[in-house]
Design a protein around this motif. Structure first.
Motif, PDB file in Angstrom:
ATOM      1  N   GLN A 190      13.319   7.354  -9.414  1.00  0.00           N
ATOM      2  CA  GLN A 190      12.913   8.299  -8.369  1.00  0.00           C
ATOM      3  C   GLN A 190      11.841   9.192  -8.968  1.00  0.00           C
ATOM      4  O   GLN A 190      12.107   9.915  -9.930  1.00  0.00           O
ATOM      5  N   PHE A 191      10.623   9.134  -8.413  1.00  0.00           N
ATOM      6  CA  PHE A 191       9.498   9.870  -8.978  1.00  0.00           C
ATOM      7  C   PHE A 191       9.065  11.020  -8.073  1.00  0.00           C
ATOM      8  O   PHE A 191       9.203  10.921  -6.843  1.00  0.00           O
ATOM      9  N   GLN A 222       7.036  10.408  -4.656  1.00  0.00           N
ATOM     10  CA  GLN A 222       7.321   9.052  -4.171  1.00  0.00           C
ATOM     11  C   GLN A 222       7.719   9.105  -2.703  1.00  0.00           C
ATOM     12  O   GLN A 222       8.571   9.890  -2.304  1.00  0.00           O
ATOM     13  N   PHE A 278       9.827   2.779  -1.448  1.00  0.00           N
ATOM     14  CA  PHE A 278      10.137   1.790  -2.476  1.00  0.00           C
ATOM     15  C   PHE A 278      10.270   0.440  -1.803  1.00  0.00           C
ATOM     16  O   PHE A 278      10.823   0.321  -0.704  1.00  0.00           O
ATOM     17  N   TYR A 309       6.782   1.074  -6.322  1.00  0.00           N
ATOM     18  CA  TYR A 309       6.988   2.488  -6.045  1.00  0.00           C
ATOM     19  C   TYR A 309       5.766   2.992  -5.281  1.00  0.00           C
ATOM     20  O   TYR A 309       4.630   2.867  -5.758  1.00  0.00           O
ATOM     21  N   PHE A 321       3.420   5.736  -3.269  1.00  0.00           N
ATOM     22  CA  PHE A 321       2.997   7.138  -3.208  1.00  0.00           C
ATOM     23  C   PHE A 321       1.961   7.266  -2.088  1.00  0.00           C
ATOM     24  O   PHE A 321       1.592   6.271  -1.453  1.00  0.00           O
ATOM     25  N   LEU A 329       0.078   2.858  -5.615  1.00  0.00           N
ATOM     26  CA  LEU A 329       1.308   2.111  -5.871  1.00  0.00           C
ATOM     27  C   LEU A 329       1.500   2.008  -7.374  1.00  0.00           C
ATOM     28  O   LEU A 329       0.528   1.838  -8.122  1.00  0.00           O
ATOM     29  N   LYS A 335      -3.337   1.932  -2.920  1.00  0.00           N
ATOM     30  CA  LYS A 335      -2.387   1.501  -1.887  1.00  0.00           C
ATOM     31  C   LYS A 335      -3.172   0.894  -0.725  1.00  0.00           C
ATOM     32  O   LYS A 335      -3.855   1.596   0.015  1.00  0.00           O
ATOM     33  N   GLU A 375       9.602   3.892 -17.114  1.00  0.00           N
ATOM     34  CA  GLU A 375       9.659   5.133 -16.323  1.00  0.00           C
ATOM     35  C   GLU A 375       8.661   6.171 -16.836  1.00  0.00           C
ATOM     36  O   GLU A 375       7.917   6.784 -16.062  1.00  0.00           O
ATOM     37  N   LEU A 425       1.183  10.010 -12.764  1.00  0.00           N
ATOM     38  CA  LEU A 425       1.313  10.774 -11.513  1.00  0.00           C
ATOM     39  C   LEU A 425       0.572  12.116 -11.581  1.00  0.00           C
ATOM     40  O   LEU A 425       0.341  12.638 -12.653  1.00  0.00           O
TER      41      LEU A 425
END
Length: 311
Positions: A11-12, A15, A18, A27, A29, A33, A91, A304, A311
């Motif tokens: 879990q970011f 985010q 998913f 993942y 955003f 991605l 994305k 992770e 990010l």
């Protein structure tokens, strides 16, 4: 046996979604991605129960190399590769078709031909071909991109008639597909391999069409060894190949083709290790680089951290 990443559950911050594909954990955003290449393996559109050590690293690093090598020909989605099993990029809105291109009569196309079909996805094939023969010219045999279940063969005419892709965009997809296959074939021959068939996926980022997903990996492509190809064809013998076709053949021999009512056979440790070794062999053969295995100590944590740093 080395550690393998079957799935991730991060879990970011920022985010918004998913998506778990057959092989990748995506993942999502606002504008990017982060895609984790897991060690899952699929065949006949079914994810097999056992994960394959180092497979995700092989796929991600081969794709990264080819995406970089073809960026001047076709723009792609990648902005960074912060970890051997992670790619971060733009994305895009994916087209609902996969552009499969074939230079040889192999795999699914050979099975269809053997069953008596002489038209594949609207493309006519000549009589008298043998399995693994080179086709008169490369042909595009698209498939639908199923969100779940099996991808299905579809013709260009059906794609346009159903409005899945506009004629203008489809013309670009065709052009890009041929250009990428030509470049991939050239790079393969330089390493003593034949790029037999492969698939490409595309998406739109604004008004721009970008190449997305992986390219020229053993999951998306089939390779033969160039040395000995002619002699094996003359003798009517199977080609020596680097792809996951041998996994499909093992499953077929053990009574599984992804059909209703069939159960996936148990894959013993020695076969899982054999698959891992074949993936590493393809990596070294196609890239010309020595494969350096990721350290096993907390692979999940390193993935992770790599994404968090982007990010």
């Amino acid at each position: 046996m080395s550690a393998a990443i079957k799935e991730t559950h991060f879990q970011f911050p920022g985010q918004i979604g998913f998506y778990k594909g057959k092989v990748r954990d995506v993942y999502i955003f606002e504008d990017k991605l982060a895609v984790v290449a897991s060690d899952r393996i699929s065949a006949f559109d079914v994810v097999l129960p056992r994960a394959i050590p180092h497979k995700g690293q092989v796929l991600n690093q081969i794709a990264a190399k080819f995406l970089q090598a073809t960026a001047a020909i076709v723009p792609n989605w990648v902005t960074s590769v912060p970890h051997p099993q992670v790619t971060v990029g733009k994305k895009c809105e994916p087209f609902k078709v996969e552009m499969v291109i074939r230079g040889y009569l192999a795999g699914h196309a050979a099975r269809e031909y053997k069953a008596g079909k002489r038209t594949l996805c609207g493309v006519a094939l000549p009589d008298g071909l043998r399995e693994n023969d080179k086709l008169p010219q490369p042909i595009i045999t698209p498939t639908t991109k199923a969100s779940e279940g099996h991808d299905e063969d579809i013709s260009k005419e059906e794609i346009l008639a159903k409005g899945i892709v506009s004629p203008e965009d489809y013309a670009v997809l065709e052009k890009y597909t041929h250009a990428l296959f030509e470049k991939g074939s050239q790079m393969a021959l330089e390493k003593g391999l034949i790029l037999v068939d492969t698939k490409y996926e595309f998406g739109k980022y604004g008004d721009e069409i970008l190449l997305i997903d992986e390219i020229h990996t053993p999951d998306s492509s089939r390779y033969f060894y160039a040395e000995g190809y002619e002699a094996l064809q003359e003798a009517g013998l199977p080609q020596k190949q680097l792809s996951k076709e041998f996994v499909r053949q093992w499953l077929i021999q053990n009574g599984f083709q992804g059909k209703e009512g069939q159960s996936v056979p148990n894959m013993p440790d020695d076969f899982v290790n054999q698959i891992s070794e074949r993936y590493i062999e393809l990596y070294e053969k196609i890239t010309g680089d020595k494969f350096v295995k990721s350290a096993n100590n907390d692979l999940e944590k390193s993935i992770e951290t790599a994404i968090l740093n982007q990010l």
